[in-house]
Design an enzyme around this catalytic site. Structure first.
Site, PDB file in Angstrom:
ATOM      1  N   TYR A 122       3.788   9.340  -5.256  1.00  0.00           N
ATOM      2  CA  TYR A 122       4.826   8.473  -4.672  1.00  0.00           C
ATOM      3  C   TYR A 122       5.387   9.052  -3.379  1.00  0.00           C
ATOM      4  O   TYR A 122       5.174  10.200  -3.052  1.00  0.00           O
ATOM      5  CB  TYR A 122       5.915   8.113  -5.674  1.00  0.00           C
ATOM      6  CG  TYR A 122       6.714   9.195  -6.379  1.00  0.00           C
ATOM      7  CD1 TYR A 122       6.748  10.517  -5.980  1.00  0.00           C
ATOM      8  CD2 TYR A 122       7.487   8.833  -7.492  1.00  0.00           C
ATOM      9  CE1 TYR A 122       7.510  11.454  -6.650  1.00  0.00           C
ATOM     10  CE2 TYR A 122       8.246   9.773  -8.180  1.00  0.00           C
ATOM     11  CZ  TYR A 122       8.256  11.080  -7.747  1.00  0.00           C
ATOM     12  OH  TYR A 122       9.015  12.009  -8.416  1.00  0.00           O
ATOM     13  N   GLU A 123       6.063   8.189  -2.645  1.00  0.00           N
ATOM     14  CA  GLU A 123       6.551   8.489  -1.284  1.00  0.00           C
ATOM     15  C   GLU A 123       5.400   8.841  -0.345  1.00  0.00           C
ATOM     16  O   GLU A 123       5.563   9.622   0.596  1.00  0.00           O
ATOM     17  CB  GLU A 123       7.594   9.615  -1.300  1.00  0.00           C
ATOM     18  CG  GLU A 123       8.702   9.454  -2.302  1.00  0.00           C
ATOM     19  CD  GLU A 123       9.342   8.075  -2.274  1.00  0.00           C
ATOM     20  OE1 GLU A 123       9.327   7.417  -1.217  1.00  0.00           O
ATOM     21  OE2 GLU A 123       9.840   7.632  -3.319  1.00  0.00           O
TER      22      GLU A 123
END
Length: 595
Positions: free
Chosen positions: A436-437
């Site tokens: 994620y990110e």
């Protein structure tokens, strides 16, 4: 049960002895109140909360997870009560402006608390962590009315926040998103669409949840140029308690971070309000994303530190076989496994990555302070350097954090595979950090393609100049020669490799993608080498002066030696692979990928 102890001694070493945080705070406007005594008191209280409240809930969150019932989400036992203690302690307001209810302390001080909270219980920490990003986005791009309405409640902790980007058909490629925003006569918008993978999207810990949502206006251009950003609260402030067309459709069943609610969020003609200019939402969202990426870099540190602490306790206690050089504990039936070289290698790897990662993140945190509070050239330089280091910190530290978590499980042997020891949870929880990110691969493309090659290497030079000046200043320091000589060679090679990849990319753009992850990892090892050399220098000076805890400083020097002799040589293979070119990846025809 596994435990967490805040490493205050090492945190203070990096802050005060390596990075000279007192001088840093006194040089920036608005940071004068962050005196050494105040910083120490805040750290000690944060450590108590992390150790006594959050750490015991870490396995509870993993075992119980979150439950969904007709759109409502119940967090694991103790999570809600811990959040109330967090709010009552004033922790959400620490690093936010006083005019909106904050304490006005530096962002870097908040990161210290985030490290302790996150290492003690990463799943729990994501609830206030997402709020922090929402606050920064509102602070940077919201109107005064939006700040008074939403930011004040987020700062107090009464409400929490999220970021809503991903949709079922698009993740990184946000230009494909379909969520719609229909303008209304009163200046509001009706938001309709579905977002997935929304951390803390629904829960029972706060009265309201403020969603920061990407959506398209009816006349928006195609692609990323047609994305706008909106505030969409779960409940409208004027009708708190009534639904606003925002609902949690389900919870994801995940590999790890079970204590955090990862939600499918449905927006059904929900009332929202534009943040920033129309069709510039992605630019505004980068405020949130950059905050989140540094927060995720912290996750890499957290899993390395947690793994090291618990592995070390076990390695000193677990008796298996005898040392190869003869019995180390003849009074026992066998020796503790810490006597074995391969166990020590795993422990030292964890230690090197945790303590080196801490130095890198705290350094980035100081850059965040400068970007926010400094002016002119100092602000511009800090911004450019932070932009360069952020993808390295995010991707490199999460990769080596996962490696460290795996070492922890390995040190425990078969017991590491059993849930009660917590090591397999640490592995599972850490795995998401590389996804994620922005995945490691996306961060690598950002670093090499956008940050380095698109600036003709200027972004890289911002850091390599710092490295060069350090090596130049220590060139006559015989005690530091074993660290300086490799760094000088690495610094030159870094520029040479960048030039070679750039020249190849001018002929074939696939060369960027083919080299990017190896390039990022090479950069990460080099950056950590710089910080380990700085820490070794301080430790040598303290030992020479007869100051402080000699054993602590000697351990720093020994760990630096280990890093330079056992970890930094990984760059050798990366040089070979990144220079091997794109052909060995792209020459196989697609139809030949068969089974």
């Amino acid at each position: 049960m596994p435990e967490y102890k805040a490493p205050l001694r090492d945190m203070n070493f990096v802050l005060n002895e390596v990075l000279n945080t007192e001088q840093h705070y006194q040089s920036l406007p608005g940071c004068e109140e962050a005196t050494p005594d105040m910083v120490s008191a805040i750290m000690e209280e944060g450590a108590k909360f992390a150790e006594r409240v959050l750490s015991p809930l870490n396995q509870v969150g993993d075992q119980q997870g979150c439950t969904w019932d007709d759109g409502a989400v119940i967090t694991p036992e103790g999570f809600k009560e811990a959040y109330q203690q967090f709010v009552e302690g004033g922790w959400p307001s620490l690093a936010h402006e006083t005019e909106y209810g904050g304490q006005g302390l530096p962002e870097s001080l908040g990161i210290l608390i985030n490290e302790m909270v996150g290492t003690a219980n990463w799943s729990w920490s994501m609830y206030p962590g997402l709020s922090h990003g929402a606050m920064n986005t509102l602070d940077a791009h919201g109107t005064e009315d939006q700040k008074q309405t939403y930011l004040t409640k987020l700062v107090s902790g009464e409400w929490t926040g999220t970021m809503c980007l991903t949709e079922p058909h698009c993740g990184t490629d946000l230009g494909m998103l379909r969520t719609k925003a229909e303008p209304q006569e009163d200046g509001s918008y009706k938001i309709s669409g579905t977002k997935i993978f929304i951390s803390a999207g629904e829960h029972d810990m706060a009265d309201n949840i403020v969603h920061i949502v990407l959506a398209r206006l009816p006349d928006a251009p195609e692609g990323t140029k047609g994305i706008s950003l909106f505030i969409v609260p779960k409940h409208l402030p004027e009708t708190l308690g009534e639904d606003n067309g925002v609902s949690c459709g389900s919870l994801e069943h995940k590999m790890g971070i079970h204590g955090n609610a990862t939600c499918v969020m449905n927006f059904d003609n929900a009332t929202g309000y534009l943040i920033g200019p129309a069709n510039k939402g992605l630019n505004c969202m980068f405020t949130f994303m950059n905050t989140a990426r540094l927060g995720t870099a912290l996750q890499g540190l957290a899993h390395a530190e947690w793994g090291f602490q618990n592995s070390l306790v076990y390695a000193k206690d677990r008796l298996q076989m005898r040392a190869l050089t003869g019995p180390a504990r003849p009074d026992k039936p066998a020796d503790p496994i810490i006597v074995h070289p391969e166990v020590r290698k795993m422990l030292l790897t964890q230690k090197a990555f945790a303590e080196g990662g801490r130095a890198l993140i705290y350094y980035c945190a100081q850059l965040v302070d400068k970007v926010k509070l400094a002016e002119g050239e100092e602000k511009a330089q800090a911004d450019a350097l932070l932009a360069f280091l952020t993808p390295i910190a995010k991707a490199f530290l999460t990769e080596v954090g996962f490696e460290s978590a795996n070492h922890g499980l390995q040190i425990f042997g078969g017991h590491g595979f059993i849930a009660e020891w917590g090591m397999e949870q640490n592995v599972r929880d850490s795995r998401i950090s590389m996804l994620y990110e922005g995945t490691t691969q996306i961060q690598a493309l950002d670093l090499l393609g956008r940050k380095v090659l698109m600036t003709q290497g200027e972004s890289l030079k911002g850091f390599t100049k710092i490295l060069h000046k350090f090596c130049q200043a220590e060139s006559d320091n015989a005690d530091l020669a074993e660290f300086i000589k490799p760094l000088v060679e690495l610094n030159k090679e870094w520029g040479d490799i960048t030039m070679k990849v750039g020249m190849k990319a001018m002929q074939n753009r696939d060369e960027v993608g083919a080299a990017s992850v190896d390039y990022l990892m090479y950069s990460g090892y080099a950056v950590l080498g710089y910080f380990w050399a700085r820490m070794a220098k301080v430790a040598q000076e303290k030992l020479a002066a007869g100051e402080g805890d000699a054993a602590f400083y000697q351990a720093k020097i020994n760990t630096a030696k280990f890093y330079f002799e056992r970890i930094l040589p990984r760059t050798r293979s990366l040089v070979v692979t990144m220079q091997s070119g794109a052909d060995n990846l792209m020459s196989l025809e697609e139809e030949h990928f068969a089974f």
